[in-house]
Design a protein around this motif. Sequence first.
Motif, mmCIF file in Angstrom:
data_model
loop_
_atom_site.group_PDB
_atom_site.id
_atom_site.type_symbol
_atom_site.label_atom_id
_atom_site.label_comp_id
_atom_site.label_asym_id
_atom_site.label_seq_id
_atom_site.Cartn_x
_atom_site.Cartn_y
_atom_site.Cartn_z
ATOM 1 N N CYS A 265 0.935 -1.218 0.022
ATOM 2 C CA CYS A 265 -0.064 -0.086 0.067
ATOM 3 C C CYS A 265 0.922 1.129 0.117
ATOM 4 C CB CYS A 265 -1.103 -0.176 1.290
ATOM 5 S SG CYS A 265 -2.352 -1.238 0.981
ATOM 6 N N LYS A 266 2.011 1.280 0.644
ATOM 7 C CA LYS A 266 2.810 2.522 0.511
ATOM 8 C C LYS A 266 3.425 2.581 -0.455
ATOM 9 C CE LYS A 266 4.563 2.285 5.379
ATOM 10 N NZ LYS A 266 5.980 1.955 6.154
ATOM 11 N N ASP A 270 -0.619 7.865 -1.749
ATOM 12 C CA ASP A 270 -1.935 8.489 -1.478
ATOM 13 C C ASP A 270 -2.625 8.677 -2.403
ATOM 14 O OD1 ASP A 270 -1.034 8.561 1.036
ATOM 15 O OD2 ASP A 270 -0.800 10.946 1.180
ATOM 16 N N LEU A 273 -4.471 5.255 -3.540
ATOM 17 C CA LEU A 273 -5.293 4.659 -2.328
ATOM 18 C C LEU A 273 -6.810 5.476 -2.337
ATOM 19 C CD1 LEU A 273 -2.553 3.977 0.391
ATOM 20 C CD2 LEU A 273 -3.894 2.342 -1.286
ATOM 21 N N LEU A 274 -6.509 6.685 -2.441
ATOM 22 C CA LEU A 274 -7.645 7.513 -2.358
ATOM 23 C C LEU A 274 -8.581 7.288 -3.509
ATOM 24 C CD1 LEU A 274 -5.978 11.023 -1.241
ATOM 25 C CD2 LEU A 274 -7.855 9.722 0.121
ATOM 26 N N ALA A 301 -4.568 3.167 8.208
ATOM 27 C CA ALA A 301 -4.366 4.574 7.540
ATOM 28 C C ALA A 301 -3.198 5.151 7.920
ATOM 29 C CB ALA A 301 -5.589 5.566 7.904
ATOM 30 N N MET A 305 -0.945 5.915 4.822
ATOM 31 C CA MET A 305 -1.302 7.085 4.105
ATOM 32 C C MET A 305 -0.403 8.232 4.802
ATOM 33 S SD MET A 305 -5.241 6.591 3.500
ATOM 34 C CE MET A 305 -5.311 7.386 1.965
ATOM 35 N N THR A 306 -0.296 9.351 4.424
ATOM 36 C CA THR A 306 0.552 10.600 5.001
ATOM 37 C C THR A 306 -0.606 11.299 5.447
ATOM 38 O OG1 THR A 306 0.683 11.937 2.996
ATOM 39 C CG2 THR A 306 2.267 10.103 3.265
ATOM 40 N N ALA A 309 -3.146 13.055 3.436
ATOM 41 C CA ALA A 309 -4.596 12.370 2.754
ATOM 42 C C ALA A 309 -5.846 12.587 3.716
ATOM 43 C CB ALA A 309 -4.436 10.888 2.787
#
Length: 659
Positions: A265-266, A270, A273-274, A301, A305-306, A309
Amino acid sequence: MLEITNSKSLMLTLLALLCTSVCGYGQEARRKLEDAASRLPFLIVDARLTCDSEKYDNEYQLPPKERDLHRRILLELVTADYPTKELLPLLKHVDPKVRTLAILALYNKEDGRVLPHINLLVKDNAPAFGAPKRPRSAMEAIPFLLPKKEPDRVPDKMPELHPQAVGYVAEMGIQRYLDVVPGLQKFEEYWAVRKDREYCASWFLVRLQRVTMYGSETRNRVARLKAIRMDIDRLPGDDRTGMLLWLGVGLDGNRVSQKELIDLCKKLGDAKLLKLLAGEKVSDDPDLHHGSGHRFVLDHAREVMTKDAAAPLLKLADASAKKGNTPYRLYLAAAELQPEKADEIRKIAVANLKEAFKTHSRREDLDYRIGWAHSLWTVAGTAESKFLVEWFYTEKADAYNSYNYRRHFVANVASERPKENRAFLAQLVRDPRFDQLDWGNLMGFVRVLNGWTKQPIVTEPELRHLDHPVGQAYFRGKVDGDRYPKETAHVLKTLATWRQKVRDSVPEWNPEPKGPQGVQSKIEDAAKRLPYLILDASLSCEAGWSDDLFPTPRKACETHRQILLELVTADHPTKDLLPLLKHMDPKVRTLAILGLVNKEDPKLLPAIHALVKDTAPTFGRPPADLSAVKVQQPEIVAMPGQERQTVGDVAARDAIFPW
């Protein structure tokens, strides 16, 4: 010249042998299926056409010889792995039985590209193999599921068979693929966006469902799971990530590791993923935007995510809420990424969930209401205990859902928020309505609590062996007493004993905190449960003498009296009550005032007087009705509107009147 001639002859000979071999194999597949079609005595298929007949044919009453033959032929059919190009012509075979077996052989290749060929036979109404009658009920099936000891219980001849068309088997196979894609009814629509593809997520999902259908008993389960993972690993990067998020197949045939998914995922970042969370297209694969991996991304999350996001997540959540959805996980994920705004965001999520009970288009669906209650506990915990306790005891199962939903809720509470869950379950036990908790839900409650006590509150054999002629699922208490008075009385007495044992066990699994923390916990709990506040002139908290002039529902009245009586009889230490005068909750400050004033110590007057100008709203007060003491009033069902009271109102009365 001779060498060239000899070379040509050798090549022609090899080519002829190769053609003979291929044609022979093709003829072999045809001969095998024709032979199997002539010998197969009947055909029973499961929901996913696995052909693992020994896993599902025990419920049918069949002679052992024919049952074994059925199992052996189907197993040979799917393990032979005939080439697709040799099976496809057999879909047009003159014998409908051969066509049926060709469908099964092709389907068990688990290759979505053969679906159009199978779909051509959906309307093939030619009768193929017959099937024995399926037992109408579990009771009818049980004798044949148990080990056979008496020879006369084993059938010695075939039962009557009902006809099955070729199209029945073809349609079952096609429907499995349609079922895993939301909203699709027609194969033509399904195939239009998949016809040119080498792979699709839905094809992998069908493979996974077939492998896991019988759990650890599935044929070659681990090897087949590893093969699925190997095929997924050959996919392009983003598709591979999306597939693993959706299907979760690990390298060893078990679940994919959390660490591997987080790393994948990383790498997506973002933006992708969004898009995934928004249901937008993230791949050419038409299946990878159907909610694949949403839960994992939102639950992790902060790790994937950062902080940037957070705002887009809130925007997604708000848009979803406006459509009538309950996107609480989106709100929670945003709160994780913006801890400085976490409380504010959680309040929005709570309001969204509570509103769903009133206005959501599916509010009449019990499963949805249970899901919202579970979610509300996940989001808010004991902060919403008052709402959840009321839901727990007033929710009604509908005509189509009579299962023990309360025990599932209790199990969910016990699995989350470990710092709060025991106190909440203790609150459920303390509620007077615990006496009406039915048999099945009480058993579920006890099983959860048994995991928190040194010795079982009620042992598992005791739970299992309690019996009644109508059964636990249909037991309706005193209603069954007319037909079965003795048995009903025994069950009711036993359930009452279990409830008392649960109450007696509370101090073991939810011990009261000692010192100031314990007092604060009790006052906070009382503040959540107290429905309103009526005080007499002397502030004695003896509500039974003062609240007759304020008609309210019986339950609310009893709760009001009970909580005030507990407050003044507990005699909490002054040093533990004084800090609560500065508590952030105005209701807790109010109860702290009452606890102090009922100590009847004039030295406490300055501390109470300091809150006279506290204008924060606290418990409301129902309007008085002077006629209530003279005229017999009908029972009140709904709470009347309440008059506003502030902390300062209560403090002023305490400061002025007693001394």
